[in-house]
Design a protein around this motif. Structure first.
Motif, PDB file in Angstrom:
ATOM      1  N   GLU A 137      11.101 -25.827  -4.556  1.00  8.59           N
ATOM      2  CA  GLU A 137      11.261 -24.526  -5.210  1.00  8.59           C
ATOM      3  C   GLU A 137      12.522 -23.769  -4.776  1.00  8.59           C
ATOM      4  N   PRO A 138      12.725 -23.600  -3.456  1.00 14.61           N
ATOM      5  CA  PRO A 138      13.969 -22.925  -3.056  1.00 14.61           C
ATOM      6  C   PRO A 138      15.210 -23.699  -3.504  1.00 14.61           C
ATOM      7  N   LEU A 194      19.654 -24.414   3.156  1.00  6.02           N
ATOM      8  CA  LEU A 194      18.228 -24.351   3.489  1.00  6.02           C
ATOM      9  C   LEU A 194      17.936 -24.938   4.869  1.00  6.02           C
ATOM     10  N   PHE A 250      15.559 -25.474  -6.220  1.00  2.00           N
ATOM     11  CA  PHE A 250      15.812 -25.201  -7.640  1.00  2.00           C
ATOM     12  C   PHE A 250      16.374 -23.792  -7.829  1.00  2.00           C
ATOM     13  N   TYR A 251      15.836 -22.868  -7.064  1.00  2.00           N
ATOM     14  CA  TYR A 251      16.312 -21.486  -7.178  1.00  2.00           C
ATOM     15  C   TYR A 251      17.822 -21.419  -6.900  1.00  2.00           C
ATOM     16  N   LEU A 252      18.241 -22.043  -5.806  1.00  2.00           N
ATOM     17  CA  LEU A 252      19.663 -22.003  -5.443  1.00  2.00           C
ATOM     18  C   LEU A 252      20.509 -22.733  -6.484  1.00  2.00           C
TER      19      LEU A 252
END
Lengths: 258, 429
Positions: free
Chosen positions: B381-382, B400, B384-386
């Motif tokens: 999830e993080p 990350l 994909f966000y970035l």
């Protein structure tokens, strides 16, 4: 503005997740300067459409095409789509502890510039730009020195999405249920932010379950998504009609025609 | 078992010239304990995943020789620019020329153990050898029998040490395979405050084995910041045993960063001997190649109303292996205990391994305790966000991983050191 200026063109888009068909042939054209609202009951495929456009890997596109200014969007990685000008404002922005909002945005802005063949931004220019754009959504300065979204309230997270949008200046912004979980003041702030960013050169797809948001961000077109297809399109008055009558009459119309 | 023979020889040489006093008797008792049990093997539950065999077969010897490289090594270290009291030990021997004490208050003693044994006899006798047990702890026994020297820190009641105290251990294996056995004694009296950093670095290309014992006594209402920063390079082995004994109302923040080393075994033990103690323990281990890091921690909640929070994080690359074994022991009298423990691991390569075992043993009935371990890759999830903001996958991954690791480094309360350590971590990842 040239009338044939198609920015986004979605043709017969079909997508599934783990074998379950969610999008069953979407057709949509969005021109620069336009705001399209996509409404529909729960489970219609609204969020899937935004995820597929932004490049989330969980979905399999089985048919159809999507182009952005003539370029095949589906062929691009998520980061390339972003650098080509697609922006997704998340329904549930994730918290990323340890990554400061400032550092994150500096990286994002400069990666986009690199992609466009530009030099990285000077630190002072960047900070000036940040200050300027923060005012758009009345973002508190202290939020940018904190970890990305960590401990932010629901409203702060959504404002942060619009703030990022302002920083990255996308061509096409997709707002995925940006109104969910917002009180009326936060909704007004977020909408005003979007309205200030609207221009003849960019376009918006506003995904929402409720008409409320569309009182603030007035769309040029309203589409109703049901069972993975756009089953009805109209102008802003269609949203008002849905608010009054709900979705059942549309469902009935669709079932009757099948 | 070359090492065992060498230890025996060394002890007999020492015995022939030692004075018959209480100190000697302690060492003789320790040697007998070592002689009885020998080195731990993987049949011992506490050593199941850390096999010391490769150490014991090597011909390690104690030496006090240090090469000219050491000075440059210290200049290049992350601590060079930090304003602090520095005690330098090379192969376990105190080096006064390279050390520098800047603390002005003469009541605070920042010195070496050999000197303190003669000059601070009361404190030494009251605390030396009282906390780190030797029974069934062969490596502690071996240290007690033959330890060379080490740091001695004494902070009397109501005193605050203004600058951090950095205990710099340099293992110099330029000439031979080196065995180094330092031992540190730290006594913080009532209402006193100190920040102590243990550093481990290496010089030389032969193998080295450093076997450290730390005894730390923290009296009522005292506050201790304690950091361990392990950066040994080359073929380096480290066994590091730390026993912290806490009286009532003490407050301790402990951080262990293991950034390098062929094989590192940490045994970190806290014993809360009074009410209202607050203990935080954080760890970060980054392993690569075929390196091995083992963190064994134990927190003894012996009295009521104490709080402990433990978070250990690991990033493992290549074929490296790591072990986490965290035990929280809540004794019968320790009502109203709050004890939390987490171990999070990211494996970057298919052949990297972690053996993790969070353990809770609770004998009191009114307590709040949680423990848990996670092992995995970076969250999707993080990522994909970035990426959805235009940040390429490799850059997003680095961001990350750094965030994951910096979270621990930032528990160190020396800001200029944190910056330098984060830079080091970034280079490693």
């Amino acid at each position: 503005m040239i009338a044939t200026n198609k920015m986004l063109s979605i043709k017969n888009l079909k997508a599934e997740i783990e074998g379950k068909k969610i999008l069953n042939g979407i057709n949509l054209e969005v021109k620069a300067g336009e705001v399209h609202a996509i409404m529909g009951p729960n489970g219609a495929g609204k969020s899937t459409l935004s995820a597929v456009l932004a490049g989330r890997a969980d979905y399999d596109v089985t048919e159809g095409s999507v182009t952005l200014d003539g370029k095949d969007l589906l062929d691009m990685s998520a980061e390339d789509r972003a650098r080509e000008g697609v922006f997704l404002a998340f329904q549930y922005p994730i918290e990323i502890p340890g990554v400061s909002t400032t550092n994150f945005l500096k990286t994002a802005v400069n990666e986009k510039r690199k992609y466009q063949g530009l030099e990285p931004m000077e630190a002072t220019d960047f900070l000036k730009l940040m200050r300027q754009k923060m005012e758009f959504v009345e973002m508190d300065k202290s939020l940018t020195s904190r970890s990305l979204n960590e401990g932010f309230s629901g409203g702060e997270k959504k404002r942060n999405e619009i703030f990022q949008m302002a920083m990255l200046e996308p061509k096409l912004s997709i707002l995925d249920e940006t109104d969910s979980g917002l009180d009326i003041d936060a909704l007004r702030l977020v909408s005003e932010g979007v309205n200030k960013l609207r221009s003849k050169d960019n376009a918006y797809i506003v995904i929402t379950h409720y008409q409320r948001l569309l009182d603030y961000i007035v769309p040029d077109f309203v589409h109703v998504l049901y069972k993975g297809r756009i089953v009805k399109s109209g102008d802003a008055s269609l949203a008002k009609e849905l608010e009054l009558k709900g979705y059942d009459w549309i469902k009935a119309e669709v079932e009757a025609s099948m | 078992m070359k090492l065992e023979e060498n230890i025996k020889t060394e002890f007999h040489q020492y015995k022939n010239q030692a004075e018959e006093n209480a100190f000697f008797q302690m060492r003789e008792k320790a040697f007998a304990e070592f002689d009885k049990n020998g080195f731990p093997t993987i049949k011992n539950e506490e050593w199941k995943y850390t096999n010391l065999k490769s150490i014991f077969d090597k011909n390690f010897k104690s030496t006090c020789v240090s090469s000219a490289n050491v000075k440059n090594l210290l200049v290049d270290s992350v601590f060079n620019s930090i304003k602090a009291n520095k005690l330098v030990f090379v192969n376990g021997s105190f080096n006064p020329e390279l050390s520098n004490i800047i603390e002005k208050d003469n009541a605070i003693v920042i010195s070496n153990l050999a000197k303190a044994r003669k000059e601070n006899t009361n404190v030494f006798d009251a605390h030396f050898g009282k906390y780190a047990k030797i029974e069934n702890e062969s490596l502690n026994a071996m240290n007690m029998a033959l330890m060379s020297d080490g740091a001695f820190v004494y902070v009397p009641s109501n005193k605050k040490v203004e600058n951090p105290i950095i205990i710099m251990n340099v293992v110099d294996s330029t000439d031979i395979n080196v065995l180094s056995q330092p031992r540190n004694l730290i006594v913080i009296e009532k209402n006193a405050e100190a920040c102590i950093v243990e550093s481990y670095i290496s010089a030389g290309t032969n193998a080295s084995f450093i076997n450290v014992v730390n005894e730390i006594y923290v009296d009522e209402n005292a506050h201790l910041e304690h950091y361990k920063i392990q950066q040994q390079t080359g073929e380096s082995y480290q066994n590091n045993y730390t026993q912290i004994f806490q009286e009532a109302n003490t407050n301790i923040n402990q951080v262990t960063l293991t950034l390098d080393g062929t094989m590192v075994r940490n045994n970190l033990h806290f014993y809360m001997n009074g009410k209202n103690c607050d203990t935080l323990l954080y760890g970060l281990y980054i392993t690569e190649g075929s390196n091995h890091v083992d963190n064994h921690t134990r927190v003894d909640h012996a009295m009521p109303n104490c709080h402990s929070n433990e978070l250990y994080k690991g990033i493992m690359k290549d074929k490296s292996t790591a072990v986490f074994n965290g035990k929280i022991m809540v004794h019968l009298d320790a009502q109203k205990t709050n004890a939390y423990q987490r171990n999070q691991n990211i494996l970057l390569d298919p052949e990297a391994t972690i053996n993790t075992k969070p353990q809770l043993e609770i004998f009191a009935d009114d307590v709040k305790c949680t423990h848990g371990a996670t092992v995995g890759q970076l969250d999707e999830e993080p990522m994909f966000y970035l990426r959805s903001r235009g940040i390429p996958e490799d850059v997003a991954r680095k961001m990350l991983l750094n965030a994951f690791a910096d979270d621990i480094a930032e528990k160190i309360k020396i800001p200029e050191l944190v910056g330098l350590l984060e830079q080091l971590i970034e280079e490693k990842l």
